[in-house]
Design a protein around this motif. Structure first.
Motif, mmCIF file in Angstrom:
data_model
loop_
_atom_site.group_PDB
_atom_site.id
_atom_site.type_symbol
_atom_site.label_atom_id
_atom_site.label_comp_id
_atom_site.label_asym_id
_atom_site.label_seq_id
_atom_site.Cartn_x
_atom_site.Cartn_y
_atom_site.Cartn_z
ATOM 1 N N ARG A 73 0.825 -1.215 0.000
ATOM 2 C CA ARG A 73 0.000 0.000 0.000
ATOM 3 C C ARG A 73 0.862 1.271 0.000
ATOM 4 O O ARG A 73 0.683 2.134 -0.870
ATOM 5 C CB ARG A 73 -0.961 0.004 1.191
ATOM 6 C CG ARG A 73 -1.895 1.221 1.215
ATOM 7 C CD ARG A 73 -2.902 1.109 2.358
ATOM 8 N NE ARG A 73 -3.785 -0.022 2.177
ATOM 9 C CZ ARG A 73 -4.863 -0.003 1.406
ATOM 10 N NH1 ARG A 73 -5.178 1.105 0.740
ATOM 11 N NH2 ARG A 73 -5.623 -1.053 1.292
ATOM 12 N N GLU A 131 1.220 3.945 -3.134
ATOM 13 C CA GLU A 131 0.971 5.369 -2.918
ATOM 14 C C GLU A 131 2.175 6.208 -3.322
ATOM 15 O O GLU A 131 2.026 7.261 -3.948
ATOM 16 C CB GLU A 131 0.614 5.607 -1.443
ATOM 17 C CG GLU A 131 -0.740 5.030 -1.040
ATOM 18 C CD GLU A 131 -1.001 5.169 0.448
ATOM 19 O OE1 GLU A 131 -0.071 5.580 1.177
ATOM 20 O OE2 GLU A 131 -2.132 4.845 0.893
ATOM 21 N N GLN A 153 2.440 6.197 -7.038
ATOM 22 C CA GLN A 153 1.424 7.095 -7.590
ATOM 23 C C GLN A 153 1.903 8.541 -7.576
ATOM 24 O O GLN A 153 1.616 9.307 -8.491
ATOM 25 C CB GLN A 153 0.135 6.961 -6.774
ATOM 26 C CG GLN A 153 -1.032 7.760 -7.350
ATOM 27 C CD GLN A 153 -2.307 7.476 -6.580
ATOM 28 O OE1 GLN A 153 -2.274 6.917 -5.490
ATOM 29 N NE2 GLN A 153 -3.434 7.859 -7.149
ATOM 30 N N GLN A 154 2.660 8.915 -6.563
ATOM 31 C CA GLN A 154 3.148 10.285 -6.446
ATOM 32 C C GLN A 154 4.303 10.576 -7.394
ATOM 33 O O GLN A 154 4.376 11.646 -7.990
ATOM 34 C CB GLN A 154 3.616 10.556 -5.008
ATOM 35 C CG GLN A 154 2.518 10.492 -3.967
ATOM 36 C CD GLN A 154 3.079 10.566 -2.561
ATOM 37 O OE1 GLN A 154 4.232 10.925 -2.357
ATOM 38 N NE2 GLN A 154 2.273 10.221 -1.576
#
Length: 410
Positions: free
Chosen positions: A358, A362, A365-366
Motif C-alpha cells: 500500500r 501510494e 502514484q506520487q
C-alpha cells in the motif's frame, strides 16, 4: 584515528595548509584558506580568505599611516591587538575546518577517479577498441537517465531493498562492493568481464528481455504499474492477464538462466552467490515489485504464499517457448532447476512486498508520472516504452558487473 579511508599519512600531508597560518602576524593565513577553497570549492573558505587578507591589509595601513608612536591615536593599540588576534583566530579556524576539508578532498578525489574511468570507457567504446561488454552497456546510463531514475525510485521506496547506487563501469561495481579496492582488484575484474562467456550471455539476456515480443516485456511491466494505480477496480490475477503472466514467467526463467551462466555449483550455491551481490538483490526485488506485485495484487492477497509456483503453473508452456527464443539453445532444464530454488527467495521477497504494497503503490502514484513525464506515451504504445525504458538491460549489466567483482575478489 584516521578521519578518512586514506590513512593518517595522507591526512597529515594534505593538512600542510595549516603551516601557512603559523607565519608571524598571520601574513599568509589568507593563502591557507584560498588553497582549501581551490581544492574543495567551498565558498566559506574563500570568504575567510578575504577576511584574513583584509586583516593583513589593515595592519599595513595602520603601520604606514601612524609610523611614529607619538602620532598614534588612542584606539591604535586596540586595533593592533584586534588584528593580531585575527591571526590567532585564523590558526584555530584552520584546525577546525581540517576534518571537513579532508573528507571533502577525499570525496573529490574519488569523484575525479570515477569521472576519469567513465571517460576512458566512453572513449574506448567510441573508438571501437573496448572488449568489455559490461562497460559498453553501463556507460550509457547516467544518473539523470530515465531508467536509472525509475529504478532508484522503485527500489529506494521499498525498505528491504538495498540503496540503488548508480555506477557506469566495472570499477564502480567493484568499489560498491569493496570501497578499499586496489588497482590489482580492478584489473582482475576487468579481465573477467572481457573473457568470461557467462558475462556476455548475461548482457545479451538483458538486451533480449527489453526486446522480447517487440517491446511488450518492458511495456507491460510499466503499463501495469500505471494501470494498478489508475484502474484500482480491475481484476489482477495471473489468469485474468495471461500475457503479462507469461511475460513475468519469461523473466523468472531468464533470472535463473543468468544465475546459471554466472555461477558454478549446486542450484542452492548458485542462488546464494547471486544474492550475495546487491545487484542480484535489486533485480529480484524489481522483478517481484514491478512484474508480479503491482500487476497481480489479487494473487498477492492470497494467503498461500506459493505465488511463484502459481505464476509458473498458470503460464504453462508459453513462458518456456518465449524463453527459448533468446536463450541461444541453452538447456531449459538447467534454468528450471535453478528457478525452483530461486522461487523460494522470490516468494519471501513477494511476502515483504505485500506487507509494504500500500505505501509502495501510494509512493509510486506520487512519483512515477512525474519521474517519467511521459505517462501517456507509456500507456499508449509499446515501441515508445521500449525506447524509453531499457531497464532489464541496465539491471543485467549491473548483475554481471558485480559478479565480476565477486570473482575478482576470490
Amino acid at each position: 584515528m584516521s578521519i578518512t579511508r586514506k590513512g593518517t599519512g595522507w591526512e597529515l600531508l594534505q593538512s600542510w595548509y595549516i603551516l601557512l597560518t603559523l607565519v608571524p602576524f598571520g601574513f599568509t593565513s589568507f593563502l591557507a584558506f584560498l588553497y582549501t577553497f581551490l581544492r574543495v570549492k567551498k565558498i566559506t573558505h574563500l570568504l575567510a580568505s578575504v577576511v584574513y587578507l583584509a586583516g593583513i591589509v589593515g595592519l599595513f595601513i595602520l603601520v604606514d599611516k601612524y609610523p611614529d608612536q607619538e602620532s598614534r591615536p588612542d584606539w591604535f593599540d586596540g586595533a593592533m591587538f584586534g588584528l593580531l588576534g585575527l591571526w590567532i583566530v585564523s590558526i584555530i579556524h584552520a584546525v577546525l575546518i581540517r576534518k571537513e576539508f579532508l573528507l571533502r578532498l577525499e570525496a573529490g578525489e574519488e569523484k575525479e577517479a570515477v569521472d576519469h574511468s567513465t571517460m576512458r570507457t566512453k572513449i574506448r567504446k567510441e573508438m571501437g577498441v573496448s572488449k568489455n561488454p559490461v562497460n559498453d552497456v553501463l556507460v550509457e546510463y547516467a544518473d539523470e537517465d530515465l531508467s536509472v531514475r525509475v529504478c532508484r525510485t522503485i527500489l529506494n521506496n521499498l525498505p528491504f531493498a538495498p540503496n540503488f547506487d548508480s555506477y557506469r563501469d566495472i570499477d564502480g561495481a567493484v568499489r560498491r562492493m569493496n570501497p578499499d579496492a586496489d588497482e590489482e582488484l580492478l584489473r582482475r575484474a576487468e579481465q573477467i568481464a572481457e573473457r568470461d562467456d557467462g558475462v556476455l550471455k548475461v548482457v545479451k539476456t538483458g538486451i533480449a528481455l527489453d526486446r522480447v515480443d517487440g517491446g511488450l516485456g518492458i511495456y507491460t511491466g510499466i503499463k501495469n504499474s500505471v494501470d494498478a494505480i489508475k484502474n484500482k477496480d480491475r481484476e489482477r490475477t495471473f489468469e485474468a492477464d495471461p500475457q503479462q503472466a507469461a511475460d513475468a514467467g519469461v523473466k523468472a526463467l531468464a533470472l535463473a538462466y543468468i544465475i546459471a551462466s554466472l555461477y558454478d555449483g549446486s542450484p542452492v550455491d548458485r542462488v546464494k552467490s547471486f544474492l550475495s551481490t546487491k545487484a542480484g538483490q535489486e533485480a529480484l526485488i524489481y522483478f517481484a515489485a514491478v512484474e508480479v506485485a503491482l500487476p497481480f495484487t489479487d494473487n498477492l492477497a492470497q494467503a498461500s504464499g506459493n505465488w511463484m509456483s502459481s505464476l509458473l503453473a498458470s503460464t504453462g508452456s508459453e513462458a518456456e517457448k518465449r524463453f527459448g527464443q533468446f536463450a541461444q539453445g541453452e538447456s531449459l532444464e538447467t534454468a528450471k532447476g535453478i528457478l525452483q530454488t530461486l522461487s523460494q527467495s522470490l516468494d519471501q521477497i513477494l511476502d515483504q512486498t505485500r506487507n509494504n504494497l500500500r505505501p509502495f503503490i501510494e509512493k509510486t502514484q506520487q512519483v512515477l508520472p512525474s519521474i517519467m513525464n511521459v505517462t501517456d506515451s507509456v500507456t499508449g504504445g509499446a515501441a515508445t516504452a521500449l525506447d524509453l525504458l531499457p531497464i532489464w538491460k541496465l539491471l543485467c549489466a549491473r548483475i554481471a558487473a558485480e559478479a565480476c567483482a565477486t570473482k575478482a575478489a576470490r
